[in-house]
Scaffold this motif. Structure first.
Motif, PDB file in Angstrom:
ATOM      1  N   UNK A  45       0.854  -1.191   0.000  1.00  0.00           N
ATOM      2  CA  UNK A  45       0.000   0.000   0.000  1.00  0.00           C
ATOM      3  C   UNK A  45       0.885   1.235   0.000  1.00  0.00           C
ATOM      4  N   UNK A  46       0.675   2.022  -0.978  1.00  0.00           N
ATOM      5  CA  UNK A  46       1.460   3.253  -1.104  1.00  0.00           C
ATOM      6  C   UNK A  46       0.609   4.419  -0.606  1.00  0.00           C
ATOM      7  N   UNK A  47       1.155   5.165   0.301  1.00  0.00           N
ATOM      8  CA  UNK A  47       0.447   6.349   0.825  1.00  0.00           C
ATOM      9  C   UNK A  47       1.162   7.605   0.340  1.00  0.00           C
ATOM     10  N   UNK A  48       0.382   8.490  -0.142  1.00  0.00           N
ATOM     11  CA  UNK A  48       0.964   9.738  -0.673  1.00  0.00           C
ATOM     12  C   UNK A  48       1.411  10.623   0.482  1.00  0.00           C
ATOM     13  N   UNK A  49       2.559  11.153   0.325  1.00  0.00           N
ATOM     14  CA  UNK A  49       3.076  12.065   1.366  1.00  0.00           C
ATOM     15  C   UNK A  49       2.255  13.344   1.373  1.00  0.00           C
ATOM     16  N   UNK A  50       1.946  13.798   2.558  1.00  0.00           N
ATOM     17  CA  UNK A  50       1.152  15.031   2.631  1.00  0.00           C
ATOM     18  C   UNK A  50       1.912  16.202   2.032  1.00  0.00           C
ATOM     19  N   UNK A  51       1.215  16.929   1.253  1.00  0.00           N
ATOM     20  CA  UNK A  51       1.829  18.090   0.603  1.00  0.00           C
ATOM     21  C   UNK A  51       1.443  19.345   1.365  1.00  0.00           C
ATOM     22  N   UNK A  52       2.407  20.155   1.602  1.00  0.00           N
ATOM     23  CA  UNK A  52       2.143  21.404   2.321  1.00  0.00           C
ATOM     24  C   UNK A  52       1.442  22.387   1.413  1.00  0.00           C
ATOM     25  N   UNK A  53       0.455  23.060   1.978  1.00  0.00           N
ATOM     26  CA  UNK A  53      -0.266  24.054   1.186  1.00  0.00           C
ATOM     27  C   UNK A  53       0.633  25.271   0.958  1.00  0.00           C
ATOM     28  N   UNK A  54       0.738  25.614  -0.284  1.00  0.00           N
ATOM     29  CA  UNK A  54       1.638  26.741  -0.558  1.00  0.00           C
ATOM     30  C   UNK A  54       1.098  28.012   0.082  1.00  0.00           C
ATOM     31  N   UNK A  55       1.975  28.735   0.701  1.00  0.00           N
ATOM     32  CA  UNK A  55       1.608  30.018   1.280  1.00  0.00           C
ATOM     33  C   UNK A  55       0.977  29.938   2.648  1.00  0.00           C
ATOM     34  N   UNK A  56       0.832  28.705   3.235  1.00  0.00           N
ATOM     35  CA  UNK A  56       0.164  28.590   4.530  1.00  0.00           C
ATOM     36  C   UNK A  56       0.977  29.236   5.635  1.00  0.00           C
ATOM     37  N   UNK A  57       2.295  29.129   5.570  1.00  0.00           N
ATOM     38  CA  UNK A  57       3.146  29.723   6.596  1.00  0.00           C
ATOM     39  C   UNK A  57       3.497  31.173   6.276  1.00  0.00           C
ATOM     40  N   UNK A  58       3.045  31.623   5.116  1.00  0.00           N
ATOM     41  CA  UNK A  58       3.380  32.991   4.743  1.00  0.00           C
ATOM     42  C   UNK A  58       2.481  33.991   5.452  1.00  0.00           C
ATOM     43  N   UNK A  59       1.214  33.567   5.767  1.00  0.00           N
ATOM     44  CA  UNK A  59       0.263  34.523   6.346  1.00  0.00           C
ATOM     45  C   UNK A  59       0.714  35.038   7.702  1.00  0.00           C
ATOM     46  N   UNK A  60       1.107  34.197   8.666  1.00  0.00           N
ATOM     47  CA  UNK A  60       1.590  34.751   9.949  1.00  0.00           C
ATOM     48  C   UNK A  60       2.804  35.640   9.782  1.00  0.00           C
ATOM     49  N   UNK A  61       3.695  35.256   8.845  1.00  0.00           N
ATOM     50  CA  UNK A  61       4.878  36.075   8.631  1.00  0.00           C
ATOM     51  C   UNK A  61       4.507  37.433   8.053  1.00  0.00           C
ATOM     52  N   UNK A  62       3.570  37.438   7.124  1.00  0.00           N
ATOM     53  CA  UNK A  62       3.118  38.705   6.558  1.00  0.00           C
ATOM     54  C   UNK A  62       2.406  39.558   7.603  1.00  0.00           C
ATOM     55  N   UNK A  63       1.607  38.892   8.461  1.00  0.00           N
ATOM     56  CA  UNK A  63       0.910  39.633   9.516  1.00  0.00           C
ATOM     57  C   UNK A  63       1.893  40.248  10.491  1.00  0.00           C
ATOM     58  N   UNK A  64       2.958  39.508  10.817  1.00  0.00           N
ATOM     59  CA  UNK A  64       3.962  40.058  11.733  1.00  0.00           C
ATOM     60  C   UNK A  64       4.673  41.251  11.109  1.00  0.00           C
ATOM     61  N   UNK A  65       4.984  41.140   9.822  1.00  0.00           N
ATOM     62  CA  UNK A  65       5.619  42.283   9.150  1.00  0.00           C
ATOM     63  C   UNK A  65       4.695  43.489   9.133  1.00  0.00           C
ATOM     64  N   UNK A  66       3.377  43.234   8.917  1.00  0.00           N
ATOM     65  CA  UNK A  66       2.424  44.340   8.928  1.00  0.00           C
ATOM     66  C   UNK A  66       2.313  44.995  10.294  1.00  0.00           C
ATOM     67  N   UNK A  67       2.342  44.169  11.358  1.00  0.00           N
ATOM     68  CA  UNK A  67       2.283  44.739  12.708  1.00  0.00           C
ATOM     69  C   UNK A  67       3.536  45.542  13.022  1.00  0.00           C
ATOM     70  N   UNK A  68       4.698  45.025  12.612  1.00  0.00           N
ATOM     71  CA  UNK A  68       5.931  45.775  12.851  1.00  0.00           C
ATOM     72  C   UNK A  68       5.930  47.093  12.094  1.00  0.00           C
ATOM     73  N   UNK A  69       5.409  47.071  10.858  1.00  0.00           N
ATOM     74  CA  UNK A  69       5.367  48.292  10.066  1.00  0.00           C
ATOM     75  C   UNK A  69       4.430  49.313  10.695  1.00  0.00           C
ATOM     76  N   UNK A  70       3.264  48.866  11.148  1.00  0.00           N
ATOM     77  CA  UNK A  70       2.319  49.787  11.775  1.00  0.00           C
ATOM     78  C   UNK A  70       2.862  50.338  13.092  1.00  0.00           C
ATOM     79  N   UNK A  71       3.578  49.475  13.852  1.00  0.00           N
ATOM     80  CA  UNK A  71       4.194  49.951  15.095  1.00  0.00           C
ATOM     81  C   UNK A  71       5.258  50.993  14.820  1.00  0.00           C
TER      82      UNK A  71
END
Length: 297
Positions: free
Chosen positions: A4-30
């Motif tokens: 039985x071959x199980x497909x390796x889970x694929x990471x959703x592109x851009x899923x980890x980008x949102x928190x990083x973008x939010x942190x950059x936005x908070x730093x910019x606003x601060x």
């Protein structure tokens, strides 16, 4: 044998980008908030220093470097209001209130119909009219000082507060028409046509339909005209003597040949600035709405 071959889970592109973008936005606003606070403090620092100096004695106010922890006193205000035997500031303050209030009222009475004709019921070549109004502010004030002085002298209007009222009205009328034209351009024409269908004439349309809708713009225009009239010094210094002396002219009299009394001058400046600050705080909400009219379509 089956595997039985199980497909390796694929990471959703851009899923980890949102928190990083939010942190950059908070730093910019601060960072922008910190810069805004620094700029605001830098602009308010001279006024705060003037307020603090007004509560110091003349000896403490004249120290170099200045003393922040000097004892506070009301001697500067007592001397300013005549307790020290000096001239009373009340006549100049009353003259400034008279000139500023009446000239602002006259400007509004004249500018509202003119702005109505240039924005809603547009006259022919209204753009040329607007340019003419604006061109009157291109002349340096000092260039018209001598003709105005000769006119006031020949007509017996020197040292007359009502001549200053007429002068301030003519000086502030072009900028008031220019501002109110842009404010009245946002008034819906449909409500004006509905009022005219009901039989409302032009004075009724201006006072009961246009003025309430454009109230924020009218408040902003009146406040600016009031500030310009209150702070005007050149014409008031030349055209007035004792009877029609205004508050800014009275402030210049505190600089005498005996020296500069810094604490008293700061106390006088604080008192003279209070009417403008009070008018600004009273019309703060209308001023913000008026200055933002037409900004977003």
């Amino acid at each position: 044998m089956s595997s039985t071959l199980t497909a390796a889970p694929t990471a959703r592109p851009g899923r980890t980008e949102y928190p990083r973008t939010a942190r950059r936005g908070r730093r910019r606003s601060t960072a922008l908030g910190v810069v805004a606070w620094i700029v605001g403090i830098a602009f308010c620092a001279p006024a705060l220093w003037m307020l603090l100096t007004s509560f110091h004695s003349e000896a403490d106010a004249a120290t170099n470097p200045p003393s922040l922890g000097a004892p506070l006193t009301l001697d500067g205000y007592r001397v300013f209001f005549g307790a020290g035997g000096g001239a009373s500031p009340w006549p100049p303050l009353i003259n400034s209130v008279t000139a500023s209030v009446f000239s602002t009222l006259f400007v509004l009475v004249l500018a509202l119909p003119a702005a109505y004709a240039l924005s809603i019921k547009r006259v022919e070549k209204w753009t040329d009219v607007m340019f003419f109004f604006l061109s009157t502010k291109m002349l340096p004030v000092v260039a018209g000082l001598l003709p105005v002085y000769l006119f006031a002298k020949n007509t017996g209007m020197l040292d007359n507060i009502w001549f200053l009222v007429i002068l301030y009205t003519s000086m502030n009328l072009p900028i008031a028409v220019w501002m109110m034209q842009s404010f009245l351009a946002d008034v819906p024409v449909s409500i004006i046509e509905a009022a005219q269908v009901d039989g409302a004439r032009l004075p009724t349309v201006l006072t009961r339909v246009v003025a309430p809708v454009a109230a924020p713009g009218i408040a902003a225009t009146s406040l600016i005209c009031f500030i310009f009239s209150w702070n005007e010094l050149l014409f008031a210094r030349v055209l007035t003597g004792v009877t029609a002396q205004t508050a800014p002219v009275f402030l210049t009299s505190l600089v005498t040949s005996q020296g500069l009394f810094l604490a008293q001058l700061c106390a006088a400046s604080v008192v003279v600035s209070l009417p403008v600050l009070a008018a600004g705080f009273a019309a703060q909400d209308k001023l913000v709405q008026g200055l933002s009219l037409g900004a977003v379509k």
